[in-house]
Design a protein around this motif. Structure first.
Motif, PDB file in Angstrom:
ATOM      1  N   THR A 165       0.804  -1.222   0.000  1.00  0.00           N
ATOM      2  CA  THR A 165       0.000   0.000   0.000  1.00  0.00           C
ATOM      3  C   THR A 165       0.840   1.276   0.000  1.00  0.00           C
ATOM      4  OG1 THR A 165      -0.023   0.008   2.404  1.00  0.00           O
ATOM      5  CG2 THR A 165      -1.836  -1.135   1.317  1.00  0.00           C
ATOM      6  N   GLY A 166       2.110   1.148   0.348  1.00  0.00           N
ATOM      7  CA  GLY A 166       2.959   2.339   0.452  1.00  0.00           C
ATOM      8  C   GLY A 166       2.645   3.150   1.705  1.00  0.00           C
ATOM      9  N   LEU A 167       1.834   2.591   2.614  1.00  0.00           N
ATOM     10  CA  LEU A 167       1.457   3.337   3.826  1.00  0.00           C
ATOM     11  C   LEU A 167       2.584   3.287   4.853  1.00  0.00           C
ATOM     12  CD1 LEU A 167      -2.249   2.153   4.288  1.00  0.00           C
ATOM     13  CD2 LEU A 167      -1.478   4.361   3.444  1.00  0.00           C
ATOM     14  N   LEU A 168       2.740   4.394   5.581  1.00  0.00           N
ATOM     15  CA  LEU A 168       3.774   4.485   6.617  1.00  0.00           C
ATOM     16  C   LEU A 168       3.308   3.746   7.867  1.00  0.00           C
ATOM     17  CD1 LEU A 168       6.487   5.890   7.477  1.00  0.00           C
ATOM     18  CD2 LEU A 168       5.057   7.655   8.457  1.00  0.00           C
ATOM     19  N   LEU A 169       4.085   2.756   8.294  1.00  0.00           N
ATOM     20  CA  LEU A 169       3.719   1.994   9.491  1.00  0.00           C
ATOM     21  C   LEU A 169       4.305   2.646  10.738  1.00  0.00           C
ATOM     22  CD1 LEU A 169       4.429  -1.574   8.065  1.00  0.00           C
ATOM     23  CD2 LEU A 169       2.199  -0.553   8.435  1.00  0.00           C
ATOM     24  N   ALA A 170       5.537   3.119  10.628  1.00  0.00           N
ATOM     25  CA  ALA A 170       6.187   3.774  11.755  1.00  0.00           C
ATOM     26  C   ALA A 170       7.355   4.607  11.235  1.00  0.00           C
ATOM     27  CB  ALA A 170       6.686   2.740  12.757  1.00  0.00           C
ATOM     28  N   GLU A 171       7.770   5.560  12.063  1.00  0.00           N
ATOM     29  CA  GLU A 171       8.824   6.480  11.645  1.00  0.00           C
ATOM     30  C   GLU A 171       9.724   6.782  12.840  1.00  0.00           C
ATOM     31  OE1 GLU A 171       7.449  10.389  11.541  1.00  0.00           O
ATOM     32  OE2 GLU A 171       9.132  11.170  10.410  1.00  0.00           O
ATOM     33  N   HIS A 175      16.030  14.275  16.497  1.00  0.00           N
ATOM     34  CA  HIS A 175      15.224  15.414  16.954  1.00  0.00           C
ATOM     35  C   HIS A 175      15.533  16.734  16.260  1.00  0.00           C
ATOM     36  CE1 HIS A 175      18.717  16.522  19.259  1.00  0.00           C
ATOM     37  NE2 HIS A 175      18.780  15.280  19.683  1.00  0.00           N
ATOM     38  N   ASP A 176      16.739  16.873  15.715  1.00  0.00           N
ATOM     39  CA  ASP A 176      17.085  18.163  15.109  1.00  0.00           C
ATOM     40  C   ASP A 176      16.882  18.171  13.596  1.00  0.00           C
ATOM     41  OD1 ASP A 176      19.066  16.348  14.687  1.00  0.00           O
ATOM     42  OD2 ASP A 176      20.714  17.776  14.901  1.00  0.00           O
ATOM     43  N   VAL A 177      16.179  17.173  13.083  1.00  0.00           N
ATOM     44  CA  VAL A 177      15.988  17.100  11.634  1.00  0.00           C
ATOM     45  C   VAL A 177      14.573  17.557  11.284  1.00  0.00           C
ATOM     46  CG1 VAL A 177      15.886  15.529   9.664  1.00  0.00           C
ATOM     47  CG2 VAL A 177      17.642  15.229  11.401  1.00  0.00           C
ATOM     48  N   ALA A 178      14.500  18.516  10.367  1.00  0.00           N
ATOM     49  CA  ALA A 178      13.186  19.001   9.940  1.00  0.00           C
ATOM     50  C   ALA A 178      12.635  18.041   8.891  1.00  0.00           C
ATOM     51  CB  ALA A 178      13.328  20.396   9.346  1.00  0.00           C
ATOM     52  N   THR A 179      11.371  17.667   9.041  1.00  0.00           N
ATOM     53  CA  THR A 179      10.822  16.691   8.093  1.00  0.00           C
ATOM     54  C   THR A 179       9.586  17.238   7.411  1.00  0.00           C
ATOM     55  OG1 THR A 179       9.472  15.724   9.835  1.00  0.00           O
ATOM     56  CG2 THR A 179      11.587  14.689   9.422  1.00  0.00           C
ATOM     57  N   ARG A 180       9.383  16.736   6.182  1.00  0.00           N
ATOM     58  CA  ARG A 180       8.137  17.049   5.493  1.00  0.00           C
ATOM     59  C   ARG A 180       7.180  15.916   5.840  1.00  0.00           C
ATOM     60  NH1 ARG A 180       9.650  18.837  -0.581  1.00  0.00           N
ATOM     61  NH2 ARG A 180       7.830  20.122  -0.406  1.00  0.00           N
ATOM     62  N   ASP A 181       5.964  16.006   5.412  1.00  0.00           N
ATOM     63  CA  ASP A 181       4.945  15.013   5.750  1.00  0.00           C
ATOM     64  C   ASP A 181       5.448  13.592   5.463  1.00  0.00           C
ATOM     65  OD1 ASP A 181       2.704  13.401   5.857  1.00  0.00           O
ATOM     66  OD2 ASP A 181       1.410  15.113   5.418  1.00  0.00           O
ATOM     67  N   PRO A 182       5.806  12.833   6.522  1.00  0.00           N
ATOM     68  CA  PRO A 182       6.450  11.530   6.284  1.00  0.00           C
ATOM     69  C   PRO A 182       5.540  10.526   5.578  1.00  0.00           C
ATOM     70  CG  PRO A 182       5.915  11.820   8.611  1.00  0.00           C
ATOM     71  CD  PRO A 182       5.620  13.112   7.947  1.00  0.00           C
ATOM     72  N   GLU A 183       4.222  10.681   5.757  1.00  0.00           N
ATOM     73  CA  GLU A 183       3.306   9.736   5.113  1.00  0.00           C
ATOM     74  C   GLU A 183       3.308   9.919   3.599  1.00  0.00           C
ATOM     75  OE1 GLU A 183       0.775  11.144   7.924  1.00  0.00           O
ATOM     76  OE2 GLU A 183       0.197   9.206   8.742  1.00  0.00           O
ATOM     77  N   ILE A 184       3.384  11.176   3.183  1.00  0.00           N
ATOM     78  CA  ILE A 184       3.430  11.437   1.737  1.00  0.00           C
ATOM     79  C   ILE A 184       4.776  10.988   1.188  1.00  0.00           C
ATOM     80  CG2 ILE A 184       3.306  13.206  -0.049  1.00  0.00           C
ATOM     81  CD1 ILE A 184       1.352  14.714   1.610  1.00  0.00           C
ATOM     82  N   VAL A 185       5.848  11.257   1.964  1.00  0.00           N
ATOM     83  CA  VAL A 185       7.181  10.836   1.513  1.00  0.00           C
ATOM     84  C   VAL A 185       7.197   9.321   1.289  1.00  0.00           C
ATOM     85  CG1 VAL A 185       9.603  10.655   2.194  1.00  0.00           C
ATOM     86  CG2 VAL A 185       8.360  12.759   2.627  1.00  0.00           C
ATOM     87  N   SER A 186       6.606   8.566   2.225  1.00  0.00           N
ATOM     88  CA  SER A 186       6.597   7.104   2.104  1.00  0.00           C
ATOM     89  C   SER A 186       5.860   6.659   0.849  1.00  0.00           C
ATOM     90  CB  SER A 186       5.898   6.482   3.311  1.00  0.00           C
ATOM     91  OG  SER A 186       6.533   6.879   4.464  1.00  0.00           O
ATOM     92  N   SER A 187       4.701   7.240   0.622  1.00  0.00           N
ATOM     93  CA  SER A 187       3.916   6.847  -0.548  1.00  0.00           C
ATOM     94  C   SER A 187       4.652   7.207  -1.837  1.00  0.00           C
ATOM     95  CB  SER A 187       2.556   7.533  -0.536  1.00  0.00           C
ATOM     96  OG  SER A 187       1.800   7.054   0.535  1.00  0.00           O
ATOM     97  N   MET A 188       5.221   8.412  -1.863  1.00  0.00           N
ATOM     98  CA  MET A 188       5.898   8.842  -3.092  1.00  0.00           C
ATOM     99  C   MET A 188       7.141   7.985  -3.347  1.00  0.00           C
ATOM    100  SD  MET A 188       4.187  11.058  -4.742  1.00  0.00           S
ATOM    101  CE  MET A 188       5.290  11.698  -5.966  1.00  0.00           C
ATOM    102  N   LEU A 189       7.791   7.568  -2.266  1.00  0.00           N
ATOM    103  CA  LEU A 189       8.960   6.699  -2.423  1.00  0.00           C
ATOM    104  C   LEU A 189       8.531   5.366  -3.054  1.00  0.00           C
ATOM    105  CD1 LEU A 189      11.982   6.802  -1.771  1.00  0.00           C
ATOM    106  CD2 LEU A 189      11.495   5.631   0.354  1.00  0.00           C
TER     107      LEU A 189
END
Lengths: 390, 181
Positions: A165-171, A175-189
């Motif tokens: 499904t490309g769904l994010l199960l866990a991440e 702490h000092d890393v800025a992230t974009r929406d990890p769920e979208i990143v997972s799907s796009m990957l």
């Protein structure tokens, strides 16, 4: 014939049955029941089934032969299962043997390639020479020292992604890393991996396992149900693949049932980030460790103090040079030599006693007379000013 | 020296369920504009033309539960390009989009649904009849819409990408169909 016998023997048989009942009570009926249970295969298997697990669980020495007896049957059953659907057994075994195979093959090859490449790169450099000395001193192979010195990295983010499904199960993320929406990143990957596989005409099980963008790398470890994507800054060693693969195998083993029946529920995976975080690793450059604040303060003070002393000395030197020039140009004074002794400026030369007082000149020029030492050879100057004075 | 850093964040798990939803429909029916009404756009539209998919995310509340919808916007099918069925794999629901002003796009949506059913079995679906702001120039009647809704294969929702009308209903309807026991 039989009928006639039955007809004749009916009454005595009944009596016999009655007599047997009187003599033996319930036993004949029990014997019949037991005979029926023994003769009926369905009933027998049902009864054996009810006691078999218990018998195996509590087996004593009498059951020692059981594994040996079952061995051919189990082997046969496994062989048939593999023939029918190899993927099923592969999925079951993947967390156990996948780890060993993947790690050993990949690391052996990639590690070798990396060693060769790094060793060649560093062979003829000055740093390389220092590493050779270190290798000789410590007995550690040169290639390993090269590797240790040159691979600096940090795993900044980890995504555990459901494959289908490309769904994010866990991440897990530093702490000092800025992230974009990890769920979208997972799907796009997942999309990009599918896209690359389809576009490159590769095998069904081949897929994109590394992406490099500037300083960042994304490494993808595939698993039977879910994959692990690691965002790494720097130059990771191939052994990191083994670590990622271990974490992924551990997650598969822990959540095998949940993964098989996954329908989007994230609740069961709440403990996964903790396990995932085991792969948030980094390697720092040896010798470039950060200084402690105390050391930093001491070094800073030393630099400032050094600067002040150097500055003062510089200004002082310039003033003394000026002073010597003035003195040298004065009538009846000839400076032959200057130097430093015991922290004082020593001036040696010839001087007419009627010439200017060097200490007076120093005071006029704002130079501390205590800094000066003189060694004058007395002369009689023929300078007109002094002649007049005389 | 390898360091293991203990820093990590917990994925937002609790009472959240994530679902992959595919948006399909003919070329230029307004799929992408429909999605844009509900999401914070993260990625450029360029992905649609290059890779054929663009993923966005939106959340819908169904009672106490949060349904996290991963919306896979698949490039529109037209005479030159067929829908890549591979991208549908693993989807829990479908949003089929048709343009109310072009009756042929409804036929295409019905055909797409059949095609997807054949490949993956029936999936919870919603048909979005888009461009409800131009209802005066629709080429299908109210009666036709009602018949479409009665098939049971999907719920039908009138939407407008321009005004946003019907979009929350569309997402809530699909979410309910997907998480209903």
């Amino acid at each position: 014939m039989i009928n006639s016998e039955e007809g004749i023997g009916l009454a005595p048989d009944r009596e016999l049955v009655r007599l047997r009942e009187l003599l033996l009570g319930e036993h004949p009926r029990r014997i019949d029941e037991i005979a029926e249970r023994l003769d009926d295969p369905t009933l027998r298997s049902k009864e054996v089934g009810a006691v078999l697990p218990n018998a195996i669980l509590r087996h004593g020495p009498a059951m020692d032969a059981l594994p040996e007896a079952l061995e051919p049957q189990v082997e046969e059953a496994l062989a048939r299962s593999i023939q029918r659907d190899p993927a099923r057994i592969a999925r079951i075994l993947s967390p156990i043997i996948g780890r060993a195979i993947r790690r050993s093959v990949r690391q052996a090859l990639a590690g070798l390639a990396q060693r060769v490449s790094q060793t060649v790169d560093h062979s003829l450099t000055l740093g390389g020479l220092a590493m050779r000395v270190e290798a000789l001193k410590t007995g550690v192979p040169f290639s390993e020292i090269v590797l240790r010195r040159s691979l600096l990295y940090r795993v900044e983010q980890l995504f555990w992604i459901h494959r289908e499904t490309g769904l994010l199960l866990a991440e897990a993320v530093e702490h000092d890393v800025a992230t974009r929406d990890p769920e979208i990143v997972s799907s796009m990957l997942t999309v990009v991996r599918d896209f690359v596989r389809d576009s490159m005409d590769v095998g069904e099980h081949d897929a994109l396992d590394a992406v490099t963008v500037g300083e960042l790398r994304v490494w993808v470890e595939p698993g039977p149900h879910a994959m692990l994507a690691a965002v790494i800054r720097g130059h990771p060693p191939e052994s990191l693949r083994g670590r990622l693969s271990d974490v992924l195998d551990g997650l598969h083993a822990q959540y095998q049932t949940e993964l098989e029946g996954f329908d989007g529920e994230l609740g069961p995976f709440q403990g996964a980030p903790r396990r995932l975080a085991r792969a948030l690793v980094s390697q720092e450059e040896p010798g470039r460790k950060r200084m402690s604040p105390v050391t930093l303060a001491l070094v800073a003070s030393a630099v400032v103090l050094g600067g002040i002393l150097f500055g003062r000395r510089f200004v002082e030197n310039r003033a003394v040079e000026q002073y010597v020039r003035v003195l040298d140009e004065a009538p009846g004074v000839e400076v032959l030599e200057t130097g430093r002794r015991d922290g004082r400026v020593l001036i040696r030369g010839l001087r007419d006693p009627l010439a200017v007082d060097p200490i007076q000149v120093a005071r006029e020029m704002d130079i501390d007379p205590d800094l000066l030492a003189f060694r004058w050879e007395p002369i009689v100057s023929a300078h007109p000013d002094l002649v007049v004075l005389r | 020296m390898v360091n293991t850093n203990g820093a990590w964040t917990q994925a937002e798990g609790r009472d959240v369920v994530s679902k992959k939803v595919c948006l399909v429909g003919s070329f230029a029916v307004g799929k992408t504009s429909l999605v844009r009404r509900t999401i914070d756009d993260v990625y450029d539209e360029g992905y649609l033309t290059t890779v054929g998919v663009k993923v966005d995310r939106t959340e819908v509340k169904i009672g106490p539960r949060t349904v996290n919808l991963m919306l896979w916007d698949l490039a529109g099918e037209d005479a030159f390009a067929e829908l890549r069925l591979d991208y549908i794999r693993g989807a829990s629901g479908l949003i089929l989009v048709a343009d109310g002003t072009r009756a042929d796009t409804i036929d295409s949506a019905i055909e797409l649904k059949r095609k997807i059913n054949r490949a993956f079995g029936p999936l919870p679906s919603v048909l979005a009849l888009n461009k409800s702001d131009l209802v005066a120039s629709w080429s299908i009647s109210d009666a036709h819409c009602r018949i479409l809704g009665r098939s049971g294969a999907w719920s039908v929702v009138r939407t407008s990408a321009r005004t946003g009308e019907g979009v929350p209903t569309l997402l809530a309807t699909l979410a309910r169909r997907m998480v209903a026991p």
